[in-house]
Write an enzyme that holds these catalytic residues in place. Structure first.
Site, mmCIF file in Angstrom:
data_model
loop_
_atom_site.group_PDB
_atom_site.id
_atom_site.type_symbol
_atom_site.label_atom_id
_atom_site.label_comp_id
_atom_site.label_asym_id
_atom_site.label_seq_id
_atom_site.Cartn_x
_atom_site.Cartn_y
_atom_site.Cartn_z
ATOM 1 N N TYR A 187 -20.822 -36.821 -38.507
ATOM 2 C CA TYR A 187 -20.884 -35.367 -38.337
ATOM 3 C C TYR A 187 -22.046 -34.765 -39.103
ATOM 4 C CZ TYR A 187 -16.753 -36.060 -35.733
ATOM 5 O OH TYR A 187 -15.899 -36.506 -34.774
ATOM 6 N N ASP A 233 -38.117 -19.059 -51.293
ATOM 7 C CA ASP A 233 -38.287 -20.520 -51.291
ATOM 8 C C ASP A 233 -36.900 -21.115 -51.456
ATOM 9 O OD1 ASP A 233 -39.074 -23.251 -51.807
ATOM 10 O OD2 ASP A 233 -41.044 -22.480 -52.356
ATOM 11 N N TRP A 275 -25.897 -52.346 -39.645
ATOM 12 C CA TRP A 275 -26.059 -51.220 -40.586
ATOM 13 C C TRP A 275 -24.747 -50.922 -41.285
ATOM 14 C CZ3 TRP A 275 -24.261 -46.098 -41.098
ATOM 15 C CH2 TRP A 275 -23.394 -45.668 -40.108
ATOM 16 N N THR A 307 -14.697 -29.375 -30.794
ATOM 17 C CA THR A 307 -15.948 -29.737 -30.133
ATOM 18 C C THR A 307 -16.007 -29.088 -28.754
ATOM 19 O OG1 THR A 307 -15.689 -31.842 -31.250
ATOM 20 C CG2 THR A 307 -17.476 -31.678 -29.682
ATOM 21 N N HIS A 350 -10.435 -44.970 -37.023
ATOM 22 C CA HIS A 350 -10.561 -45.233 -35.586
ATOM 23 C C HIS A 350 -11.719 -46.188 -35.311
ATOM 24 C CE1 HIS A 350 -13.247 -41.418 -35.075
ATOM 25 N NE2 HIS A 350 -13.988 -42.470 -35.282
ATOM 26 N N HIS A 351 -12.504 -46.494 -36.344
ATOM 27 C CA HIS A 351 -13.530 -47.531 -36.189
ATOM 28 C C HIS A 351 -12.939 -48.916 -36.394
ATOM 29 C CE1 HIS A 351 -16.912 -44.659 -36.263
ATOM 30 N NE2 HIS A 351 -16.123 -43.960 -37.023
ATOM 31 N N HIS A 354 -33.010 -51.258 -37.556
ATOM 32 C CA HIS A 354 -33.130 -50.162 -36.582
ATOM 33 C C HIS A 354 -32.070 -49.099 -36.876
ATOM 34 C CE1 HIS A 354 -33.078 -47.962 -32.766
ATOM 35 N NE2 HIS A 354 -31.796 -48.257 -32.639
ATOM 36 N N ARG A 412 -21.552 -56.046 -28.401
ATOM 37 C CA ARG A 412 -22.792 -55.544 -28.996
ATOM 38 C C ARG A 412 -23.331 -56.550 -30.009
ATOM 39 N NH1 ARG A 412 -20.632 -51.013 -33.293
ATOM 40 N NH2 ARG A 412 -22.821 -50.820 -33.770
ATOM 41 N N SER A 431 -31.434 -39.128 -52.789
ATOM 42 C CA SER A 431 -32.283 -38.153 -52.116
ATOM 43 C C SER A 431 -31.441 -37.180 -51.296
ATOM 44 C CB SER A 431 -33.292 -38.885 -51.241
ATOM 45 O OG SER A 431 -33.820 -38.019 -50.274
ATOM 46 N N SER A 432 -30.487 -37.711 -50.535
ATOM 47 C CA SER A 432 -29.660 -36.834 -49.700
ATOM 48 C C SER A 432 -28.827 -35.892 -50.534
ATOM 49 C CB SER A 432 -28.692 -37.640 -48.840
ATOM 50 O OG SER A 432 -29.381 -38.498 -48.028
ATOM 51 N N GLU A 470 -20.291 -39.065 -42.073
ATOM 52 C CA GLU A 470 -21.730 -39.272 -41.866
ATOM 53 C C GLU A 470 -22.132 -38.965 -40.425
ATOM 54 O OE1 GLU A 470 -24.366 -39.976 -43.616
ATOM 55 O OE2 GLU A 470 -25.740 -40.502 -41.996
ATOM 56 N N SER A 488 -27.152 -23.528 -31.052
ATOM 57 C CA SER A 488 -26.618 -22.164 -31.084
ATOM 58 C C SER A 488 -27.703 -21.124 -31.351
ATOM 59 C CB SER A 488 -25.537 -22.046 -32.160
ATOM 60 O OG SER A 488 -24.519 -22.964 -31.912
ATOM 61 N N HIS A 510 -17.525 -41.949 -41.196
ATOM 62 C CA HIS A 510 -17.233 -40.978 -40.159
ATOM 63 C C HIS A 510 -17.765 -39.582 -40.456
ATOM 64 C CE1 HIS A 510 -16.115 -40.386 -36.146
ATOM 65 N NE2 HIS A 510 -15.832 -39.152 -36.508
ATOM 66 N N LYS A 547 -16.964 -25.483 -28.905
ATOM 67 C CA LYS A 547 -18.411 -25.281 -29.042
ATOM 68 C C LYS A 547 -19.099 -25.340 -27.680
ATOM 69 C CE LYS A 547 -19.307 -26.444 -33.743
ATOM 70 N NZ LYS A 547 -20.149 -25.277 -33.952
#
Lengths: 379, 534, 187
Positions: free
Chosen positions: B266, B114, B150, B337, B311-312, B85, B459, B178-179, B264, B277, B262, B340
């Protein structure tokens, strides 16, 4: 359903002060540190709520009063350095105000020096092992919730999944240091009431400490995904007064000696097939069934089957069977059970594995065989 | 920022280099297409399919957690569900959706014909389905697919995983390639293909945020590729990067993983900022407040994202000074943040606001993403994080950021630009129904998770203590409702493609940008001759 | 410069960036080790023998040293410190040992992995001789006394008064024989 709706409603309207009484908020815990963590949590929460109220109020005001349908005409402003500086600087100051108590608490938490008692905590799939440093007391602590409750065949008890066969017993008012490590994957030892959560990393040790204020039973769980039964390795700590702790220690030593004597006696005992199978089944369900499954089929590709397996059915592989149960298998989830089970239990469970689920080898293993195993092999 | 008033060449056919103005028919159109709009549509459809597959897995998870006890699935399969998931939603739903939007919109927004590298564009999409076929296929292998979360922490994913890990690694490699190809394409397009006069500080914010996102992708996807390669060699080729026995360190895995992980996060939220925006000013009929501060805030978030990874991992046993450093840096992210959010609110202030579906999603985004931001700030406080870490509080936090953040912004974008893509207006009544069903159910789904986490539910567990039963039931009900609500979205999209009120070139009164200067649906080649931006 | 040329140049640069970052991912491995050793992350100690330079022995200060051990699953060894707790003066050279017994029926090669807690103390725990620097082969049913000679640096920060040294013992026989390749399949 209706009850749930009520709870949902309560969640939304309950003020935080009331929430303390319900199991909806972080526990205050029973240590100085856990209180400080709780206060920190509430402070930050209130600050966030206050900021949220201001920002959302402005937003909602403009959503209501600056609607086109109300005839609002768009203003033309679209930048202001002053405002930008203000809402960069003000949050920054608020953050500094948050960081000060957080830093203080953190430094207090990370000071395990001058401990009175040291406990070595070792995680393994999926149980905890405790050793009292310098005390010669060690034991495994396993989930004691019956399988039937998990499989919904029995009503669930009040401490469903949060109960163990042997809790960790600790004295109150003493600084207790935990040394965490792991036998296999990463686990995390967490007791919310102490605000202690520390990862147990294989090959490395980690420190944490607590000083419990109130006697009682405190429950926690493994907090790092550690494989299939990650949800089934609880932690139970029984905090008692100092005198009770001392009494418990000596009682433990006596029991250990009695058990040793019993184990010695068991070596000369010869049990019948029926006795071995009965005891073996109990041991199997408690210690082996999580992986090899109650029906001995294992989980294909993850945990090997024992039913019809070579090691559990061929007579010439009996020694290997003994070896793998006693010493475990390196680099797999198969643990060394010599430390976890008595010779008699080992004998019973091996006998059970060789005769249950149609394996029917007729082989019987006695406690003495287990004891002789290493010597026999060396020859 | 100056007003964008492009002058479009009145003879679009005059300087055509391309000989085909209409796409070829049939399946080959899609297999061989190098057209940015076709590829954009492919990405978006792929993302929607993955969203439903990943969502179905979430339904399995919520069904199992409806009651305490083991009912429907065994713990091993449950772990596969949480793992896949997560992987599908991150790499299959959110990231391809943003790439699809980038493909569709960036050339139109900067006045380019294009994407810069159309053939690479085709490749970067078409390898993606294979990555996910491999990943989903591994679920049917003996022993099942990946079941280590994951985040695939070693040694659970190395020594203690089953052989399907090889497929997982291979699939992540393909996703990464791909990315990276997609990101290169976006950067080259934005740098080299802007219409004359489209200076940096005139770029729409969606383009800006995507440019920064693309740099993040190039910086961290290779690190992910590196770490999965290490997992592969540790597991199958006897290296010991993460195995203490051979001199490695399992904690190092987490450092490398989160160095990718991390930024990722963002990558999955910066393009959302760009979308919001665009939408908030359009329906406030007022220019975006603080355009340049938005650009700087995005850039500072991107830079800070490289300084906060640990921080993870506060509970892994770091020295105090490291904990303090990562705590302070993480708290610092709240500043840009916050800027924004304040800018968006200031844009709304004294606007002339209407509430079409894209605007509804955008408003919900601002409120709910901010709630996710608050819980993020709480998680940054290290002492408190010891209590929150690996509980449902974290689950609530990142779902607020990624579902009501990233996914809601993607929905908002879809509604906002659907008229441009299809030439038809979507069904506003159905759209609003979709919004209200989603926004109510998503909060029933994720808000109570905060309480579960605070009360102590870890979790990634398939079964839980009885005191968590009531809240889990509410959460599951919210989950099923949210899942079902998304079928309305599918209906809206299908209906809009089939027909509906003809959309004008600029269906939204307050919308700004070059994409609204070309007819709806956008012609196969948007700007054959670059428009002049004054 | 034409647009295609400009595109090509930029693509090359970006690809180079991606490849460099892939390399950086691997460069993080030695970088991490260096950082760990410098900053004491994870309690990693010196991997090579330290040289003892006779310094002033700080007789006013006592530091408690604790020893603990772990044996990996499936390894039929007993492995324990001969002394579990001692008090030392910083600067003093101390000799202690661990005892190892191979109860198994085969020749097994062990490797001990050290870890010191608190991690910041690791940099001040210097081993001049340690069994963990080498592999430890033991024949079936034999035993060995594994020596450890160390000293605690005088510069050990004031607030650290206890150092715990943990050894995790791993069976590296297979790895050593290069058969680790089959490990995955064997499971």
């Amino acid at each position: 359903m209706i009850r749930n709706l009520f709870i949902l409603l309560a969640l939304i309207i309950t003020p935080a002060s009331l929430a303390e009484e319900m199991p909806l908020n972080m526990t205050r815990g029973v240590t100085d540190i856990s209180e400080r963590v709780y206060d920190l949590h509430m402070t930050i929460l209130y600050i966030c709520c206050a900021i949220g109220v201001v920002v959302f109020a402005v937003m909602i005001y403009s959503l209501i009063y600056h609607r086109k349908s109300k005839g609002a005409e768009a203003a033309n402003f679209h930048e202001s350095t002053k405002v930008e500086v203000a809402w960069t600087v003000i949050p920054f100051i608020i953050l500094i105000l948050m960081a000060i108590p957080a830093t203080k608490t953190l430094i207090a938490m990370e000071d395990p020096t001058n401990a009175d008692i040291t406990i070595q905590v070792t995680g393994s799939q999926w149980k905890w092992h405790y050793r009292y440093f310098d005390q010669d007391i060690e034991f495994y602590s396993l989930l004691s919730t019956p399988r039937a409750q998990i499989e919904n065949q029995q009503a669930k008890g009040p401490h469903y999944l949060l109960e163990v066969d042997k809790p960790l017993v600790l004295p109150i008012n003493k600084k207790i240091r935990f040394l965490m490590t792991s036998d296999d994957v990463i686990h995390s030892w967490w007791v919310p009431a102490f605000a202690v959560k520390k990862d147990a990393n294989p090959g490395f040790i980690n420190e944490a400490w607590t000083k419990i204020d109130k006697p009682g039973t405190y429950r926690g769980q493994c907090a790092e995904l550690c494989g299939k039964d990650h949800g089934f390795m609880p932690i139970v700590v029984k905090a008692v007064s100092e005198q009770e702790y001392e009494a418990w220690l000596s009682a433990q030593k006596q029991t250990a000696e009695a058990e040793k004597a019993q184990a010695q006696a068991a070596l000369s005992q010869t049990l019948s097939m029926e006795q071995l199978m009965t005891e073996g089944e109990a041991v199997y369900l408690a210690s082996c069934a999580a992986c090899h499954q109650p029906n001995g089929m294992g989980l294909p590709g993850v945990f090997p089957a024992l039913k019809d397996s070579a090691v559990a059915t061929q007579t010439d592989m009996l020694n290997q069977h003994l070896d793998v149960v006693i010493n475990g298998k390196a680099g797999t989830a198969m643990q060394a059970f010599a430390k976890q089970l008595t010779a008699q239990q080992l004998a019973a469970v091996i006998t059970y594995e060789r005769n249950a689920w149609g394996n029917d080898t007729g082989d019987m293993v006695q406690a003495a065989d287990i004891n002789n195993h290493a010597k026999q092999e060396a020859k | 920022m100056k007003t964008l008033t492009p002058e479009i060449d009145s003879q679009p056919e005059a300087h055509q280099e391309h000989d085909h103005h209409q796409p070829p028919k049939g399946i080959m159109r899609w297999l061989l297409t190098t057209n940015h709009k076709d590829i954009g549509s492919l990405y978006l459809w792929f993302s929607l399919i993955m969203f439903f597959i990943g969502g179905a897995m979430a339904m399995v998870i919520r069904a199992e957690l409806f009651q305490p006890g083991l009912q429907l699935v065994d713990p091993n399969f449950f772990n596969q569900m949480t793992t896949v998931h997560g992987l599908i939603m991150v790499f299959g739903a959110v990231m391809p959706a943003f790439t699809g939007l980038a493909n569709w919109l960036i050339p139109m927004m900067i006045g380019a014909p294009d994407m810069a590298l159309p053939r690479m564009n085709n490749w970067s999409f078409w390898i993606l389905p294979f990555a996910f076929l491999i990943l989903l296929g591994s679920l049917f292998m003996e022993g099942g697919g990946p079941s280590f979360g994951w985040t695939f922490y070693a040694p659970l994913s190395t020594t203690y995983s089953n052989d399907s890990t090889a497929l997982f690694v291979f699939s992540v490699h393909i996703m990464g390639i791909s990315s990276i190809m997609g990101a290169i394409n976006v950067i080259v397009t934005i740098v080299n293909m802007r219409a004359p006069g489209m200076t940096w500080m005139k770029l729409p914010l969606f383009v800006w945020t995507w440019l920064i996102t693309a740099f993040l992708l190039i910086a961290v996807m290779p690190v992910l590729a590196g770490v999965v390669t290490m997992v592969l060699t540790d597991k199958f080729f006897g290296t010991s990067f993460f195995d203490a026995a051979g001199g490695g360190d399992p904690v190092m895995f987490q450092h490398i993983f989160w160095f990718f992980g991390h930024p990722e996060v963002y990558i999955m939220i910066l393009p959302s900022f760009g979308i919001i925006s665009a939408i908030v000013p359009a329906f406030s009929r007022k220019k975006l407040f603080g355009y340049s501060s938005m650009v700087y805030a995005t850039a500072s978030i991107a830079i800070l994202s490289f300084l906060v990874w640990a921080h993870h991992m506060f509970t892994t046993g770091m020295p105090v000074f490291a904990e303090l450093f990562f705590m302070y840096c993480t708290m610092l992210i709240a500043v840009p943040t916050g800027v924004k959010v304040f800018n968006w609110v200031a844009t709304l202030w004294r606007g002339s606001i209407t509430f079409e579906t894209p605007m509804l999603f955008a408003i919900a985004f601002i409120i709910l993403f901010t709630i996710g931001g608050f819980s993020g700030l709480m998680l940054a406080i290290t002492p408190a994080d010891f209590q929150y870490h690996d509980t449902y509080f974290v689950v609530a936090h990142f779902h607020y950021v990624l579902v009501t953040g990233a996914i809601f912004s993607i929905m908002a974008a879809a509604y906002y630009w659907l008229p441009k893509w299809t030439g038809h207006m979507y069904d506003e009544r159905l759209g609003k129904l979709h919004f209200w069903c989603s926004v109510i159910s998503v909060n029933v789904l994720f808000f109570p998770m905060h309480f579960l986490g605070l009360a102590g539910m870890p979790r990634r567990i398939p079964d839980y203590a009885v005191q968590f039963a009531d809240i889990n039931q509410i959460v599951s009900i919210g989950g099923f409702a949210f899942g079902l609500s998304q079928l309305i979205f599918l209906a809206v999209v299908l209906k809009c493609i089939k027909g509906g009120e003809k959309a004008p070139a600029k269906p939204w009164e307050g919308a700004e940008g070059l994409e609204w200067t070309i007819p709806s649906p956008a012609p196969y080649h948007s700007f054959s001759t670059p428009p002049e931006v004054k | 410069m034409s647009q295609t040329a400009a595109n090509k140049k930029l693509v090359k640069l970006l690809l180079l960036g991606a490849v460099a970052m892939f390399g950086f991912g691997f460069a993080l491995v030695p970088l991490y080790d260096v950082l760990c050793e410098q900053l004491g992350i994870n309690g990693k100690t010196n991997a090579n023998a330290a040289v003892y330079e006779p310094t002033v022995i700080d007789t006013d200060r006592l530091v408690t040293i604790e020893f603990i051990s772990h044996v990996q699953n499936g390894m039929p060894w007993e492995f324990e410190p001969t002394v579990t707790k001692m008090q030392v003066h910083p600067g003093e050279l101390i000799r202690t040992s661990f005892s190892a017994i191979n109860n198994g029926s085969t020749h097994i090669i062990g490797q001990a992995v050290p870890s010191v807690s608190p991690g910041q103390g690791a940099a001040y725990f210097n081993k001049t001789e340690c069994f963990c620097f080498n592999k430890q082969p033991l024949d079936a049913n034999s035993s060995a006394d594994l020596p450890l000679i160390f000293y605690v640096d005088n510069a050990l920060p004031e607030h650290i008064n206890t150092l715990t040294l943990s050894y995790s013992l791993y069976d590296i026989t297979e790895r050593h024989l290069g058969t680790a390749l089959t490990q995955g399949a064997a499971r």
